[in-house]
Design an enzyme around this catalytic site. Structure first.
Site, mmCIF file in Angstrom:
data_model
loop_
_atom_site.group_PDB
_atom_site.id
_atom_site.type_symbol
_atom_site.label_atom_id
_atom_site.label_comp_id
_atom_site.label_asym_id
_atom_site.label_seq_id
_atom_site.Cartn_x
_atom_site.Cartn_y
_atom_site.Cartn_z
ATOM 1 N N GLU A 256 0.958 -1.132 0.053
ATOM 2 C CA GLU A 256 -0.090 -0.109 -0.068
ATOM 3 C C GLU A 256 0.964 1.211 -0.006
ATOM 4 O O GLU A 256 0.651 2.156 0.768
ATOM 5 C CB GLU A 256 -0.984 0.061 1.131
ATOM 6 N N GLU B 272 -4.029 -8.920 -0.669
ATOM 7 C CA GLU B 272 -4.712 -8.772 0.724
ATOM 8 C C GLU B 272 -5.948 -8.906 0.503
ATOM 9 O O GLU B 272 -6.640 -8.244 -0.220
ATOM 10 C CB GLU B 272 -4.215 -7.606 1.399
#
Length: 536
Positions: free
Chosen positions: A325, A401
């Protein structure tokens, strides 16, 4: 501060310290001399201390290590101190470089395998030195051998041919021992041995292939702490985690969001778990005040080097992750570093692809980051999987994820309904497996895409076990201080969700699990929904 004494015996010409990790910013003194340090507390590193021990003059010498842990250095609990092993390694005049041997399976035709071995030697004059590589099976039999004379580059290439190879897989984690010897003038200078598994991996539009067979990755994300035991690596505790995950049908672990411990990789080899070896949670832009962003420009290449060198001989490692991220994923700086890091990893290990966990896929597609990754990775956002697939030149995507379903073991809330980000006065969350975060979804949504779309090569669920830190949605609620994301709780006890995943993932063993419990004081006369997770 840590202080001890080391003893140097006779017969050695150089010495180094090998740290499997030290939290954080370790700095080392030997015999009062500054011998160096490291920045990132997760990365294994080596320090030459030959000068500090007077050129390996026999004797006893003091050793000191200083570490500092500052607040807001991580978004979860990082631990503190020498939480992984430290070793003293002594060398003779000529030796095989630590982490300098690289073995990989380059060809698999039925049961016939070819293994390419590269070895690097430390020697002033390598002439007259011979490197011998041997592959030893579980019974101690030598199944392949190769020999080569060293050249001026101090690197040697060899090929081992195995006619009847036993392959490594999660279902059958067969391991050989690769022995590398350095000889010359009727003298054995050095011997290295390491576990090695024969296997091949491919990433195609048909899916992920292990040893030529397509399979969906059934993985979990896993932080490095061991719940109540803290962050010091404990082999028995990690083996227990792996055993619980494998019984559930899990076959892969993502080392979120940092370099794995060497012992972790060894155990994954032995027990049969595939690994996404991750590196960083941030690059240039800081997510917390004292995070890795303050080290990244100067240190990323050194940290990536050591990540690859300690990981590339492990059969369990199937890909590298260069970030999680990363805020820069949507701009030109993110594209620059995505290319730099991925290409650098390929120079050290051309056999494994790279991914990163993108949480802003539209931005990553706009910047070109998405199109440039070997394995385009989605963090959540199942509703744009189709867009990501269309924009991927690779022809597949990965759920890097997924889920972020939250629950408290043994706690049930009424009325029973789907919730996203809800909090309650008691600091708990329902275990009916219908609650997730505002950015995520329930497991069924991920399975829908994986079942109907061969181009979704698998998933890594957030998370396998609860971990210390990030108690979403109770970020400011004391005494909540650990996550609710885990399929297993902080002590490693299964939540109801463990049986939901077992039902979907473990197609070998039968599962039958009812929830909630049968007797419930205070709910007499009430209607209580009963869920059944089963393979029947």
């Amino acid at each position: 501060w840590y202080r001890t004494e080391i003893t140097i015996p006779e017969g050695y010409s150089s010495a180094e310290l090998v740290f499997d990790g030290a939290m954080a910013e370790p700095h080392v003194w030997g015999n009062g001399q500054d011998v160096g340090g490291w920045a990132y507390g997760y990365t294994p590193f080596r320090l030459d201390i030959t000068d500090a021990v007077k050129g390996c003059t026999p004797g006893t010498y003091p050793l000191a290590v200083h570490l500092q842990n500052v607040e807001e250095s991580s978004r979860w609990y990082p631990g503190a101190g020498l939480y992984r092993p430290v070793r003293l390694v002594l060398h003779k005049e000529k030796y095989l470089k630590g982490w300098g041997t690289f073995a990989r399976t380059t060809s698999l035709n039925g049961s016939a395998a070819r293994i390419h071995v590269t070895s690097e030697v430390a020697a002033e004059h390598p002439g007259g030195l011979e490197v011998i590589s041997k592959l030893i099976d579980r019974d101690g039999a030598e199944v392949a051998t190769a020999k080569a004379w060293m050249n001026e580059s101090k690197q040697m290439e060899m090929v081992l041919e195995v006619s009847d190879a036993q392959l490594w897989s999660p279902e059958s984690p067969h391991l050989y021992t690769l022995v590398t010897e350095l000889k010359g003038n009727d003298h054995t200078w050095d011997v290295q041995s390491q576990a090695f598994g024969i296997r091949t991996i491919e990433y195609t539009a048909q899916g992920f292939k292990l040893n030529g067979n397509v399979r969906k990755i059934k993985g979990v994300c896993l932080h490095h702490d061991l719940g109540p035991l803290g962050s010091a690596f404990n082999k028995a505790a990690f083996r227990r985690q792996v055993a619980l995950l494998k019984d559930m049908g899990c076959d892969a672990i993502r080392t979120s969001h940092n370099v794995p411990a060497p012992w972790q990789m060894e155990i994954c080899d032995e027990m049969g778990v595939m690994v996404m070896a991750e590196s960083f949670d941030m690059w240039i832009y800081p997510k917390c005040k004292n995070g890795y962003a303050k080290f990244f420009p100067e240190w990323w290449q050194r940290d990536i080097t050591n990540l690859v060198l300690i990981t590339r001989n492990h059969a369990s490692c199937i890909m590298y992750s260069i970030g999680n991220e990363i805020p820069e994923q949507s701009n030109a700086e993110g594209l620059k570093y995505s290319r730099l890091i991925q290409n650098y990893i390929h120079s050290l290990d051309p056999t494994r692809p790279c991914t990163q966990g993108n949480d802003n896929v539209p931005g990553a597609m706009w910047s070109g980051v998405w199109q440039n990754m070997d394995v385009p990775g989605f963090n959540y956002r199942v509703y744009i999987y189709q867009d990501g697939y269309k924009a991927s030149p690779k022809g597949f995507v990965l759920g890097s994820e997924t889920a972020s379903t939250v629950s408290s073991r043994g706690v049930y809330k009424f009325p029973v309904k789907e919730c996203y980000g809800d909090a309650y006065d008691d600091g708990q969350i329902s275990s009916y497996d219908l609650e997730s975060c505002i950015w995520s979804n329930l497991p069924d949504d991920d399975w829908m895409y994986q079942d109907k779309c061969p181009w979704v090569i698998g998933e890594f669920v957030w998370t396998g076990f609860d971990y210390l830190g990030e108690p979403t949605p109770y970020d400011e609620y004391w005494p909540s201080r650990s996550s609710y994301f885990g399929i297993f709780d902080l002590a490693g006890l299964p939540k109801d969700r463990a049986y939901l995943y077992r039902t979907h993932w473990n197609q070998t063993d039968a599962t039958l699990h009812l929830l909630p419990h049968w007797t419930w004081k205070g709910r007499e006369g009430e209607t209580t929904p009963v869920f059944c997770y089963t393979t029947y």
